[in-house]
Motif scaffolding. Sequence first.
Motif, mmCIF file in Angstrom:
data_model
loop_
_atom_site.group_PDB
_atom_site.id
_atom_site.type_symbol
_atom_site.label_atom_id
_atom_site.label_comp_id
_atom_site.label_asym_id
_atom_site.label_seq_id
_atom_site.Cartn_x
_atom_site.Cartn_y
_atom_site.Cartn_z
ATOM 1 N N LEU A 2 0.907 -1.165 0.078
ATOM 2 C CA LEU A 2 -0.018 -0.080 0.860
ATOM 3 C C LEU A 2 0.585 1.027 -0.274
ATOM 4 C CD1 LEU A 2 -3.048 -0.871 2.898
ATOM 5 C CD2 LEU A 2 -3.173 -1.497 0.321
ATOM 6 N N PHE A 15 -3.583 0.943 -3.695
ATOM 7 C CA PHE A 15 -3.126 -0.618 -3.856
ATOM 8 C C PHE A 15 -2.125 -1.338 -4.664
ATOM 9 C CE2 PHE A 15 -7.070 0.771 -1.892
ATOM 10 C CZ PHE A 15 -7.519 -0.151 -0.587
ATOM 11 N N THR A 79 0.080 -4.359 5.766
ATOM 12 C CA THR A 79 -0.656 -4.009 6.112
ATOM 13 C C THR A 79 -0.413 -4.910 8.084
ATOM 14 O OG1 THR A 79 -2.534 -5.443 5.967
ATOM 15 C CG2 THR A 79 -2.880 -4.055 4.334
ATOM 16 N N LEU A 89 -6.649 -1.415 7.414
ATOM 17 C CA LEU A 89 -5.886 -0.765 6.856
ATOM 18 C C LEU A 89 -6.180 0.805 7.413
ATOM 19 C CD1 LEU A 89 -4.884 1.421 4.332
ATOM 20 C CD2 LEU A 89 -7.328 1.142 2.855
#
Length: 91
Positions: A2, A15, A79, A89
Motif C-alpha cells: 500500500l 493498492f 498491512t 487499513l
Amino acid sequence: MLERTLRKDRTAVTFILPADTPPGPVSVVGDFNDWQPGVHTLAPRKDGNRAVTVELPSESTHSFRYLAAGDYWFNDESTGDQEGPNSRLHT
C-alpha cells in the motif's frame, strides 16, 4: 503493498500487486465500496506492477481483501493488521 498520499481531509491509498501474481484480473473489495467486485480493478503500471488508487477519509480504518479470477480471495500481508478474514487499513 500500500502507498498512502495525504490530502486535505482525505488519504489516497494505492493498492499495488505484481503484474502476474495472481494471474488474471484482480480487484480490491472492501467496506469503502460496499464489497462490490470490479469497482476498483487494478490496472497495469509502467513499473511492471498493477495498481488502483482509492480516496478514503483521513484517520479512518477500513476492511478489505483482494478478489482474483476464479473467485480467489486473498489478503494484503503488508498491512500487518487483520479483522477476521480481512486485511485492515488505517489512513
